[in-house]
Design an enzyme around this catalytic site. Structure first.
Site, short mmCIF file in Angstrom:
data_model
loop_
_atom_site.label_atom_id
_atom_site.label_comp_id
_atom_site.label_asym_id
_atom_site.label_seq_id
_atom_site.Cartn_x
_atom_site.Cartn_y
_atom_site.Cartn_z
N CYS A 83 0.73 -4.76 10.35
CA CYS A 83 0.63 -4.00 9.11
C CYS A 83 -0.56 -3.04 9.13
O CYS A 83 -0.51 -2.05 9.84
CB CYS A 83 0.59 -4.96 7.92
N HIS A 133 5.23 -8.04 8.79
CA HIS A 133 4.44 -9.26 8.99
C HIS A 133 5.28 -10.33 9.71
O HIS A 133 5.86 -11.20 9.05
CB HIS A 133 3.97 -9.82 7.65
N GLU A 187 4.37 -12.84 11.22
CA GLU A 187 3.78 -14.18 11.10
C GLU A 187 4.48 -15.04 10.06
O GLU A 187 4.49 -16.27 10.15
CB GLU A 187 2.28 -14.10 10.80
N1 GLN Z 1 -3.16 -1.43 2.98
C1 GLN Z 1 -2.03 -1.09 3.75
C2 GLN Z 1 -0.87 -0.61 2.89
O1 GLN Z 1 -0.83 -0.84 1.72
C3 GLN Z 1 -1.60 -2.25 4.64
C4 GLN Z 1 -1.16 -3.46 3.87
C5 GLN Z 1 -1.12 -4.70 4.71
O2 GLN Z 1 -1.71 -4.78 5.78
N2 GLN Z 1 -0.47 -5.74 4.23
O3 GLN Z 1 0.05 -0.02 3.38
#
Ligand code: GLN
Length: 541
Positions: free
Chosen positions: A382, A508, A510
């Site tokens: 992410c 994600h 994970e």
């Molecule tokens: N802050 C980033 C976004 O909003 C990544 C979010 C995250 O890593 N969950 O896109």
């Protein structure tokens, strides 16, 4: 008709109620029963989505896009049940629903009260999960500690539940602490007695006690607890600190907790051991052949729970590779002022997790640059992908001021930005791209070699996206886009051509890793780390 188990906690918080509930789920599942789990959180937030990880730990995202308590992660990792937005209920949601109904006039002028309106709403939520899941057993974990003002309505609902559903259909499990007093060289039962006393005042007599302890409970201690707490001796379950959380189901099984539950419910089920779990999960964790060092560069490093699913996914990939994972937790903010070679030279893999806000970003970029140049296996998740794109744009493509508009809305090169229809988002809660989306994977890529599939479904939690206007410039310099969200061509996976293992994803992975089904990206990452370790002969044993 479903049966119901309520899991409460006493004495102190952080007793591992979630793991106890999940482990109980696992052993009941091993008897051929269909189970599901729910978590009630007594706080007033509608969901933990807007809560600081320092306060709440990781926000676990379900397939249907709910932002939930991290215990739901344990439920999915330990059992086959799939969590949804209905499996995590907060006091905020309950009150919100009741108040909305009151405003609509649905209560026809009645006085709205905690009992029966709030308690009825709580009970309805449990019955709904039971009917949708068609589970044989619904395990309901009540957050907080007995004695908290906040959890009272939930405990009252749990008390009423047995009256509504019948004695044989509801079981109460209380997780408590039996501390060891060094000066007296004794285990102390008094805190448990008090805690059960508090439960009884509310009208709940527990059927099973799960006793967290540093030392084994002697027969004598068990008898004493049983007598004072009015629980059968065999229902006093010892839950000693374990090396791995995945041992807990085996410990419960040894103490026939499954039998105790089944006999209370008058259920007869096939006998089955947890042999596979023991051989293929627990033994692999306890007796690994190899060892690698993985560095996680994040800003919530000091908090054990903030990257829970990531640490677990690493353990699962370790199981698959017969490898112990030594995790080095590196604070990204500190790395900003440190020579990366000093702290990263002996690592076998670098992982940059997700996150929000600018703090520590430069440290993450530094770690990614180090991984890229020194050919250290890299996995970005992410925000970890977004910073990898920024790093590549700045240091390989020469776009020196490249940035995400999250960190500099006026950047000259917004390589990561909001999509056009997102510009007027004003509210923070529930306004992200959340939950599972399909991702198309291109052939002849590292991603395809790992997944061996052309379409995968992965969970998201972010607002910002890769900006397609920069796609060509980055691709020309060797960035490979190996996965996209087919409908809108959103970039989901990037990798590097000239690198042994460099991959980063907008989602994600994970959240979907389990001990028996480790995630292919993590498995590949650890395999690459192992290869690097054996080349350097540093960490392999
Ligand atoms: N802050 C980033 C976004 O909003 C990544 C979010 C995250 O890593 N969950 O896109």
């Amino acid at each position: 008709m479903s049966k119901f188990i309520f899991v409460t906690g006493g004495v102190i918080s952080s007793l591992g109620k979630g793991i106890a509930a999940a482990s109980l789920g696992r052993i009941l599942e091993s008897r051929g029963l269909k189970i599901t789990l729910m978590k009630f959180d007594p706080y007033l937030n509608v969901d933990p989505g807007t809560m600081n990880p320092y306060q709440h730990g990781e926000v676990y995202v379900t397939e249907d896009g709910a932002e939930t308590d991290l215990d739901l992660g344990h439920y999915e990792r330990f059992t086959n049940s799939q969590m949804s937005r209905y499996n995590n209920v907060t006091a905020g949601q309950i009150y919100y629903a009741v108040i909305c109904r009151e405003r609509k006039g649905d209560y026809l002028g009645k006085t709205i009260q905690v009992i029966p309106h709030i308690t009825d709403e709580i009970k309805q939520r449990i019955l709904k999960v039971a009917s949708v899941s068609k589970a044989d057993i619904v395990i309901v974990e009540i957050g907080g500690t007995v004695g908290d003002i906040e959890s009272l309505p939930f405990l009252e609902a749990a008390r009423q539940f047995r009256i509504d559903q019948g004695e044989d259909n509801v079981l109460y499990v209380h997780v408590t602490l039996v501390p060891y007093m060094k000066a007296a060289d004794e285990l102390k039962t008094k805190p448990s007695q008090h805690s059960v006393g508090r439960l009884r005042e509310i009208g709940i007599q527990p059927d099973v006690l799960i006793c967290r302890t540093e030392r084994p409970l002697s027969d004598q201690i068990k008898e004493k607890i049983a007598l004072f707490c009015s629980v059968k001796k065999e229902a006093v379950i010892e839950a000693k600190d374990a090396q791995s959380i995945y041992q807990i189901p085996l410990e419960f099984k040894k103490q026939i907790l499954d039998e105790i539950v089944l006999s209370h419910f008058k259920l007869i089920c096939r006998e089955q051991r947890l042999a596979e779990w023991e051989e293929k999960v627990v033994n692999r964790i306890l007796y690994p052949k190899n060892r690698v060092k993985i560095t996680v560069v994040g800003k919530y490093i000091s908090l054990q729970d903030a990257y829970k699913s990531i640490y677990e996914a690493l353990v699962h990939a370790g199981i698959a590779n017969d490898t112990e994972i030594q995790i080095q937790k590196l604070d990204s903010e500190q790395l900003q002022h440190t020579d990366p070679a000093k702290v990263l030279a002996d690592t076998n893999g670098i992982l940059v997790p997700g996150g929000f806000g600018i703090r520590g970003i430069l440290g993450k970029i530094k770690a990614i640059e180090y991984a890229r140049i020194n050919e250290i296996p890299f996995l970005g998740l992410c925000l970890g992908m977004q910073t990898a794109v920024v790093e590549f744009a700045r240091n390989v493509c020469g776009l020196k001021e490249a940035n995400s508009t999250e960190f500099n809305p006026k950047t000259k090169y917004p390589v990561i930005s909001l999509l056009a229809d997102q510009y007027d988002i004003k509210e923070k809660g529930g306004t992200m791209r959340l939950g599972a989306y399909p991702c198309k994977i291109y052939r002849n890529t590292l991603a395809y070699r790992l997944y061996r599939k052309s379409i995968v479904y992965e969970r998201h939690r972010h607002r910002y996206e890769f900006n397609n206007a920069y796609r060509r410039i980055l691709e020309k310099k060797g960035l490979v886009i190996s996965g996209v969200y087919p409908k809108e061509r959103l970039v989901e996976i990037i990798e590097l051509k000239k690198h042994p293992f460099f991959i980063a994803v907008q989602f994600h992975p994970e959240f979907k890793s389990k001990p028996e089904q480790p995630h292919p990206l993590f498995v590949g990452f650890i395999k690459a780390a192992l290869e690097r370790a054996s080349k350097k002969k540093q960490y392999s044993v």
